[in-house]
Design an enzyme around this catalytic site. Structure first.
Site, PDB file in Angstrom:
ATOM      1  N   LYS A 170       0.831  -1.218   0.000  1.00 14.31           N
ATOM      2  CA  LYS A 170       0.000   0.000   0.000  1.00 14.31           C
ATOM      3  C   LYS A 170       0.863   1.264   0.000  1.00 14.31           C
ATOM      4  O   LYS A 170       0.562   2.243  -0.687  1.00 14.31           O
ATOM      5  CB  LYS A 170      -0.933  -0.047   1.215  1.00 14.31           C
ATOM      6  N   LYS A 239       0.655  11.598   5.818  1.00 13.80           N
ATOM      7  CA  LYS A 239       0.978  10.486   6.737  1.00 13.80           C
ATOM      8  C   LYS A 239       1.522   9.296   5.954  1.00 13.80           C
ATOM      9  O   LYS A 239       2.528   8.683   6.326  1.00 13.80           O
ATOM     10  CB  LYS A 239      -0.307  10.095   7.487  1.00 13.80           C
TER      11      LYS A 239
HETATM   12  P1  NAD Z   1     -11.721   9.431   7.853  1.00 13.50           P
HETATM   13  O1  NAD Z   1     -11.007  10.417   8.712  1.00 13.50           O
HETATM   14  O2  NAD Z   1     -12.768   9.924   6.912  1.00 13.50           O
HETATM   15  O3  NAD Z   1     -12.417   8.311   8.789  1.00 13.50           O
HETATM   16  C1  NAD Z   1     -11.849   7.795   9.951  1.00 13.50           C
HETATM   17  C2  NAD Z   1     -12.974   7.459  10.943  1.00 13.50           C
HETATM   18  O4  NAD Z   1     -12.396   6.868  12.104  1.00 13.50           O
HETATM   19  C3  NAD Z   1     -13.759   8.705  11.408  1.00 13.50           C
HETATM   20  O5  NAD Z   1     -15.152   8.495  11.264  1.00 13.50           O
HETATM   21  C4  NAD Z   1     -13.357   8.853  12.878  1.00 13.50           C
HETATM   22  O6  NAD Z   1     -14.381   9.404  13.699  1.00 13.50           O
HETATM   23  C5  NAD Z   1     -13.061   7.396  13.245  1.00 13.50           C
HETATM   24  N1  NAD Z   1     -12.206   7.261  14.428  1.00 13.50           N
HETATM   25  C6  NAD Z   1     -11.043   7.923  14.689  1.00 13.50           C
HETATM   26  N2  NAD Z   1     -10.533   7.509  15.873  1.00 13.50           N
HETATM   27  C7  NAD Z   1     -11.403   6.563  16.357  1.00 13.50           C
HETATM   28  C8  NAD Z   1     -11.430   5.771  17.550  1.00 13.50           C
HETATM   29  N3  NAD Z   1     -10.467   5.879  18.469  1.00 13.50           N
HETATM   30  N4  NAD Z   1     -12.466   4.922  17.719  1.00 13.50           N
HETATM   31  C9  NAD Z   1     -13.455   4.804  16.797  1.00 13.50           C
HETATM   32  N5  NAD Z   1     -13.488   5.540  15.637  1.00 13.50           N
HETATM   33  C10 NAD Z   1     -12.465   6.408  15.443  1.00 13.50           C
HETATM   34  O7  NAD Z   1     -10.581   8.627   7.085  1.00 13.50           O
HETATM   35  P2  NAD Z   1     -10.718   7.800   5.704  1.00 13.50           P
HETATM   36  O8  NAD Z   1     -10.429   8.721   4.565  1.00 13.50           O
HETATM   37  O9  NAD Z   1     -11.968   7.002   5.733  1.00 13.50           O
HETATM   38  O10 NAD Z   1      -9.452   6.833   5.845  1.00 13.50           O
HETATM   39  C11 NAD Z   1      -9.429   5.722   6.753  1.00 13.50           C
HETATM   40  C12 NAD Z   1      -8.145   4.927   6.510  1.00 13.50           C
HETATM   41  O11 NAD Z   1      -8.144   4.419   5.167  1.00 13.50           O
HETATM   42  C13 NAD Z   1      -6.866   5.764   6.646  1.00 13.50           C
HETATM   43  O12 NAD Z   1      -5.851   4.981   7.209  1.00 13.50           O
HETATM   44  C14 NAD Z   1      -6.537   6.151   5.211  1.00 13.50           C
HETATM   45  O13 NAD Z   1      -5.163   6.432   5.037  1.00 13.50           O
HETATM   46  C15 NAD Z   1      -7.012   4.932   4.455  1.00 13.50           C
HETATM   47  N6  NAD Z   1      -7.451   5.147   3.060  1.00 13.50           N
HETATM   48  C16 NAD Z   1      -8.220   6.219   2.710  1.00 13.50           C
HETATM   49  C17 NAD Z   1      -8.629   6.372   1.374  1.00 13.50           C
HETATM   50  C18 NAD Z   1      -9.501   7.542   0.896  1.00 13.50           C
HETATM   51  O14 NAD Z   1      -9.594   7.752  -0.315  1.00 13.50           O
HETATM   52  N7  NAD Z   1     -10.137   8.314   1.780  1.00 13.50           N
HETATM   53  C19 NAD Z   1      -8.271   5.401   0.415  1.00 13.50           C
HETATM   54  C20 NAD Z   1      -7.518   4.304   0.821  1.00 13.50           C
HETATM   55  C21 NAD Z   1      -7.116   4.174   2.146  1.00 13.50           C
END
Ligand code: NAD
Length: 302
Positions: A170, A239
């Site tokens: 990734k 990050k």
């Molecule tokens: P986001 O910030 O939209 O969602 C993260 C969620 O986790 C939020 O709803 C937040 O409230 C929740 N959260 C945070 N701390 C928490 C805790 N202690 N307990 C319970 N819930 C908690 O992030 P995202 O864009 O959905 O990304 C999530 C992961 O996937 C990241 O690691 C990111 O790098 C990866 N990712 C994102 C994408 C994208 O296009 N957005 C694509 C591939 C991978």
């Protein structure tokens, strides 16, 4: 299968929606109460008040959380998933790097819980449509157990059995995606400054050898229309580049271009804010050049 899902943000809410759509029973948790609401009210998920409660109910717990620290906290804290009475395996879909994946495998393993790192690529649209690339590192037994679930999310690749290999895959992918967006931003600004039309530029690039994920998707969808709504926060891309740099340094591989790309993303985060959409990186270059790369896109944003 009774599944648990923790972290219902941009990616998690959509992936959880796909699992519900495939007929799985889902117990969900997020610290943001609003994130839980629609999955429970509209889609039939069960809400849990803590990570521990999810793991008391579900044998398989999936996580989609922003940072390595949030994943370690949710899984290993005294009231975390590792303490649950039902949990037998954890599938981390977040991007957290190899060190975190290895630590999880070790510490969860001590409690008899299997740990699978299975980060995803393909953005919010891929999560919505179930067309993600899923990069899973797991033993053959665990891979067989989870691959039917992961197949609901997209195309599943078994990249190895050693913990962290999914994360390594990734980080490599996101480095290329970030570099393509950074260099495409510079290229498009130079072209527009020289007098070219940005739509014409994209047509030519996509018919030629400059084609990449930014010219094909990110620029037409979020930059030309000026919506900057692709669905990935600048802080999370920064990050990922930090994790890639750590990985390369640990392996003693020089990554000169990577260092510059990482600095551009740091600048974007510091100037435009951690929550800005990652496509905003072009605005940095636009500011230096004094022009904008905008145009009406036929049929509006796709
Ligand atoms: P986001 O910030 O939209 O969602 C993260 C969620 O986790 C939020 O709803 C937040 O409230 C929740 N959260 C945070 N701390 C928490 C805790 N202690 N307990 C319970 N819930 C908690 O992030 P995202 O864009 O959905 O990304 C999530 C992961 O996937 C990241 O690691 C990111 O790098 C990866 N990712 C994102 C994408 C994208 O296009 N957005 C694509 C591939 C991978």
């Amino acid at each position: 299968m009774q599944l648990g899902f923790i972290g219902l943000g941009r990616m998690g809410s959509r992936m959880a929606g796909r699992l519900l759509g495939a007929g799985h029973d889902l117990v969900v948790h997020d610290v943001e109460i609003d994130a839980v609401g629609s999955l429970v009210v509209d889609r039939g998920a069960t809400a849990a008040s803590s990570a521990r409660e999810v793991a008391d109910l579900a044998e398989t717990v999936l996580t989609s959380l922003p940072t390595p620290a949030s994943v370690l906290d949710v899984l290993l804290a005294p009231d975390g998933v590792a303490q649950g009475t039902a949990v037998r395996r954890v599938v981390d879909l977040s991007t957290t790097g190899t060190r975190t994946a290895r630590r999880l495998a070790e510490e969860l393993g001590l409690r008899g819980v299997a740990s699978i790192d299975a980060p995803v690529s393909g953005g919010t649209s891929g999560a919505e449509k179930g067309t993600l690339a899923v990069m899973a590192a797991a033993s053959a037994v665990e891979f067989d157990a989870v691959s039917p679930v992961l197949a609901t999310l997209g195309r599943v690749f078994h990249v190895g059995t050693e913990p962290g290999l999914g994360q390594a895959m990734k980080l490599v992918n996101n480095y290329l995606s970030a570099a393509a967006l950074a260099t495409t931003s510079e290229a498009m600004v130079v072209g527009v400054r020289a007098g070219l039309d940005p739509r014409t530029m994209l047509d030519v690039l996509n018919a030629g050898s400059g084609r990449n994920s930014a010219t094909q998707d990110k620029f037409p969808r979020s930059v030309l229309p000026g919506t900057f709504d692709f669905g990935f926060a600048t802080a999370l891309m920064e990050k990922d580049l930090g994790l890639f740099a750590d990985e390369a340094a640990a392996l003693a591989v020089p990554t000169w271009v990577g260092a510059v790309v990482h600095q551009m993303w740091r600048q974007t985060r510091d100037r435009l804010g951690p929550d800005s959409d990652f496509t905003s990186i072009v605005r940095l270059v636009e500011g230096w050049a004094g022009i904008e790369v905008r145009a009406d896109v036929q049929g509006g944003p796709s």
